[in-house]
Design a protein around this motif. Structure first.
Motif, PDB file in Angstrom:
ATOM      1  N   ILE A  90       0.835  -1.200   0.000  1.00 52.92           N
ATOM      2  CA  ILE A  90       0.000   0.000   0.000  1.00 52.92           C
ATOM      3  C   ILE A  90       0.874   1.257   0.000  1.00 52.92           C
ATOM      4  O   ILE A  90       0.650   2.191  -0.787  1.00 52.92           O
ATOM      5  N   ALA A  91       1.883   1.288   0.865  1.00 56.69           N
ATOM      6  CA  ALA A  91       2.756   2.462   0.966  1.00 56.69           C
ATOM      7  C   ALA A  91       3.484   2.717  -0.346  1.00 56.69           C
ATOM      8  O   ALA A  91       3.619   3.872  -0.779  1.00 56.69           O
ATOM      9  N   ASN A  92       3.941   1.660  -0.996  1.00 60.32           N
ATOM     10  CA  ASN A  92       4.647   1.852  -2.249  1.00 60.32           C
ATOM     11  C   ASN A  92       3.689   2.167  -3.394  1.00 60.32           C
ATOM     12  O   ASN A  92       4.076   2.815  -4.363  1.00 60.32           O
ATOM     13  N   ARG A 249       2.943  10.729   6.763  1.00 58.84           N
ATOM     14  CA  ARG A 249       2.237  10.571   8.026  1.00 58.84           C
ATOM     15  C   ARG A 249       1.097   9.571   7.894  1.00 58.84           C
ATOM     16  O   ARG A 249       0.504   9.437   6.822  1.00 58.84           O
ATOM     17  N   ASP A 250       0.794   8.907   8.983  1.00 53.52           N
ATOM     18  CA  ASP A 250      -0.267   7.903   8.969  1.00 53.52           C
ATOM     19  C   ASP A 250      -1.633   8.498   9.277  1.00 53.52           C
ATOM     20  O   ASP A 250      -2.652   8.064   8.739  1.00 53.52           O
ATOM     21  N   ASP A 251      -1.653   9.508  10.153  1.00 54.46           N
ATOM     22  CA  ASP A 251      -2.929   9.989  10.662  1.00 54.46           C
ATOM     23  C   ASP A 251      -3.622  10.990   9.745  1.00 54.46           C
ATOM     24  O   ASP A 251      -4.849  11.063   9.710  1.00 54.46           O
ATOM     25  N   GLY A 254       0.386  14.534   5.069  1.00 55.31           N
ATOM     26  CA  GLY A 254       1.512  15.331   5.515  1.00 55.31           C
ATOM     27  C   GLY A 254       2.787  14.508   5.497  1.00 55.31           C
ATOM     28  O   GLY A 254       2.758  13.278   5.336  1.00 55.31           O
ATOM     29  N   TYR A 255       3.917  15.185   5.679  1.00 53.18           N
ATOM     30  CA  TYR A 255       5.222  14.540   5.555  1.00 53.18           C
ATOM     31  C   TYR A 255       6.163  15.061   6.637  1.00 53.18           C
ATOM     32  O   TYR A 255       6.067  16.208   7.084  1.00 53.18           O
ATOM     33  N   ASP A 256       7.078  14.187   7.060  1.00 54.48           N
ATOM     34  CA  ASP A 256       8.111  14.547   8.020  1.00 54.48           C
ATOM     35  C   ASP A 256       9.471  14.265   7.404  1.00 54.48           C
ATOM     36  O   ASP A 256       9.685  13.201   6.802  1.00 54.48           O
ATOM     37  N   ILE A 257      10.389  15.217   7.563  1.00 55.27           N
ATOM     38  CA  ILE A 257      11.763  15.079   7.086  1.00 55.27           C
ATOM     39  C   ILE A 257      12.678  15.154   8.304  1.00 55.27           C
ATOM     40  O   ILE A 257      12.530  16.051   9.144  1.00 55.27           O
ATOM     41  N   TYR A 258      13.617  14.206   8.399  1.00 56.02           N
ATOM     42  CA  TYR A 258      14.505  14.133   9.551  1.00 56.02           C
ATOM     43  C   TYR A 258      15.965  14.258   9.116  1.00 56.02           C
ATOM     44  O   TYR A 258      16.428  13.516   8.248  1.00 56.02           O
TER      45      TYR A 258
END
Length: 315
Positions: A90-92, A249-251, A254-258
């Motif tokens: 699913i993610a891919n 993000r799962d909820d 949106g996206y997070d970069i670290y």
């Protein structure tokens, strides 16, 4: 597919692709463009559908994914492993839809739903003046995450060409709009030129490149062929190596970069120790969102014993 396009030139001029043989690819590109204009929530839903279809139809890739997850997460029950395989597809699938966003939309429009963590680590590493090697991985947000990163930093990229020359042209031109310079996967001279200019260069070591110039370092506890080039590059250039990652993000959309602190005392002079550190950092990032990693790749294809039948041999 590889044989079909192997001898064709890698031309990024669209005028080279007017022949009817390229029309099916142009149609696919047009569909990608149309999907890219849709709301993100709808794209994620379409990506989920695409991923579930691929789970049912991509038999060999499903077996590879199942093998990798079984090897890397032995602590999970069979049902939990199966759920992770499903979520990885699913993610891919969503990542496939996100290619259109990365290639055809302005990433600046997504900064309102993107959060950057640890940017100060990158800035500190760049201040030393010898460039930064951004130690990335093959996450499902690969192109979109990279596109978003360039909204916050200036970066160059190392890329492996797409098998289809027209798709490669679209990909390269899109990346050239986002990154400072796009280097070929084997263009080490270009890489060093970028580092000498104190640029950041996206670089990934997490695929199996065969038996040349590798050591077998643990990755999720499994000896994995890991290239030693990262140590050579850091040693020769004096660049800092900064681990970074990007996740969906799962909820909510949106996206997070670290960005993480640059690796200390790197290189150490011991290739196996360096490769083990790199794999450990990557593993730590993957565990943030294990379903968003590219488990469809045969990461453990090259074995320490060349006579080993291997993990991916069908029984």
């Amino acid at each position: 597919m590889k044989k079909k396009y192997r001898k064709l030139p890698r031309n990024t001029d669209y005028s080279a692709y007017r022949h009817p043989r390229w029309w099916p690819t142009w149609i696919l590109i047009g569909v990608m463009w149309c999907f890219a204009q849709l709301p993100i929530r709808f794209q994620w839903w379409l990506g989920k559908v695409a991923g579930l279809l691929a789970l049912q139809m991509a038999g060999s890739r499903r077996r590879i994914t199942e093998t990798n997850i079984c090897l890397c997460f032995p602590e999970l029950t069979a049902d939990q492993q199966a759920a992770l395989v499903r979520n990885a597809f699913i993610a891919n699938g969503i990542g496939l839809l996100e290619l259109g966003i990365a290639w055809f939309r302005d990433p600046a429009k997504l900064t309102s739903i993107t959060e950057v963590h640890g940017l100060e680590h990158f800035e500190e590493a760049l201040s030393h003046g010898n460039g930064v090697l951004l130690l990335g991985g093959h996450y499902s947000t690969l192109d979109l995450g990279g596109s978003l990163v360039t909204q916050y930093i200036h970066a160059d990229v190392m890329q492996r060409d797409h098998n289809n020359p027209l798709m490669n042209a679209v990909m390269t031109r899109a990346r050239e709009r986002r990154y400072g310079t796009v280097h070929g996967a084997r263009d080490l001279r270009g890489l060093f030129r970028s580092l000498r200019k104190n640029h950041a260069v996206w670089y990934a070591t997490d695929q199996d490149y065969g038996r040349k110039d590798i050591v077998f370092a643990p990755f999720f506890g499994i000896p994995a062929g890991t290239i030693t080039a990262t140590s050579r590059i850091a040693e020769r250039s004096g660049c800092r190596v900064v681990p970074f990652s990007h996740f969906r993000r799962d909820d909510k959309p949106g996206y997070d970069i670290y960005f993480h602190p640059a690796l200390r005392d790197f290189p150490s002079g011991n290739d196996l120790e360096d490769a083990t550190r790199i794999n450990s950092v990557l593993e730590q990032e993957i565990r943030r969102a294990p379903d968003q990693y590219l488990w469809m790749h045969r990461r453990f294809k090259t074995r320490p014993d060349p006579h080993d039948p291997g993990f991916y041999t069908r029984k």
